[in-house]
Each structure stands twice: as C-alpha cells, then as structure tokens.
Design an enzyme around this catalytic site. Sequence first.
Site, PDB file in Angstrom:
ATOM      1  N   PHE A   1       1.466  25.871 -10.295  1.00 30.43           N
ATOM      2  CA  PHE A   1       2.834  24.595  -9.589  1.00 30.43           C
ATOM      3  C   PHE A   1       4.404  24.910  -9.712  1.00 30.43           C
ATOM      4  CE2 PHE A   1       4.029  20.736  -8.533  1.00 30.43           C
ATOM      5  CZ  PHE A   1       4.352  20.457  -7.507  1.00 30.43           C
TER       6      PHE A   1
ATOM      7  N   GLU B   1      -1.960  24.826  -3.454  1.00 28.36           N
ATOM      8  CA  GLU B   1      -1.412  24.889  -5.236  1.00 28.36           C
ATOM      9  C   GLU B   1      -2.307  23.902  -5.750  1.00 28.36           C
ATOM     10  OE1 GLU B   1      -2.028  26.315  -8.101  1.00 28.36           O
ATOM     11  OE2 GLU B   1      -1.656  27.885  -6.754  1.00 28.36           O
TER      12      GLU B   1
ATOM     13  N   ARG C   1       0.651  -1.143   0.269  1.00 32.39           N
ATOM     14  CA  ARG C   1       0.041  -0.173  -0.328  1.00 32.39           C
ATOM     15  C   ARG C   1       0.682   1.430  -0.380  1.00 32.39           C
ATOM     16  NH1 ARG C   1      -1.209   3.656   2.797  1.00 32.39           N
ATOM     17  NH2 ARG C   1      -0.251   3.563   4.410  1.00 32.39           N
TER      18      ARG C   1
END
Length: 126
Positions: free
Chosen positions: A33, A71, A11
């Site tokens: 960004f 952002e 995971r």
Amino acid sequence: MKPANNHGIKRIFRATGFSMQGLKSAWVHEAAFRQESILALLMLPFALWVNVPTVEKLWLILTIFLVLIVELLNSAVEAVVDRVGDEYHPLSGQAKDIASAAVFLSLCLCGITWLVILWPLLKASM
C-alpha cells in the site's frame, strides 16, 4: 457492537475517523500500500498535467484510485484470514491468493489504461 445514537452528522464524523484509522493502518503495516500510494502521488499530478481530454484524465485518475482501493480490500482479507488462526488451511491460502489476484488485475487495468491513453502522445513525440 453498534453504538447508540449514531445517526446523522455524528455517524459521518465517526465513519470518517474510522476510515482515516484504516488508511493509517494500511500505511504503517502494508508495504504494498505504501509503494502504490507513493506511485499514485507521482502519477496523479502527471494525469492532471498531460494534454488529454477530461474524460481520459478521469480514467487515468480512476485507475490509480482503483488500485489503492483493491489493495486496501486485499489487506483487509489478509488481516481477517490471519486473525482466524496461524495454522495453514487451503481456503485461507485461496482467499489470500484471490485477493492478491484482484490487486494484480487492477494493476493490469491501470497499466493498460495508461498505455492506451498515453500511447498516441508518446508516438507523436517520437
């Protein structure tokens, strides 16, 4: 859909891969960004170099990362709103404006923090 047998280290590796995909997507598709990331790459070494206490260095670095995190969340909100449909809806505009306001506030916090921490150094060098 949740994958089967997605536990433990598997995971963690999958989540890391998805996170890297998200960063790559933000870099490719989001000009803000990219700009903030480049600015962060310039500011981080300076934050480490400047002669201030460690806690203040951490505040400088924390605010840089906060801007990038907010952002990314803003970009996610915009993507979801755009996915819902092309037609204008007041709530869609409101969601985008609120997410944009969060970015603005994170930038203000970053600027104020840097100014408060670095002002004494600037003042002393004058």
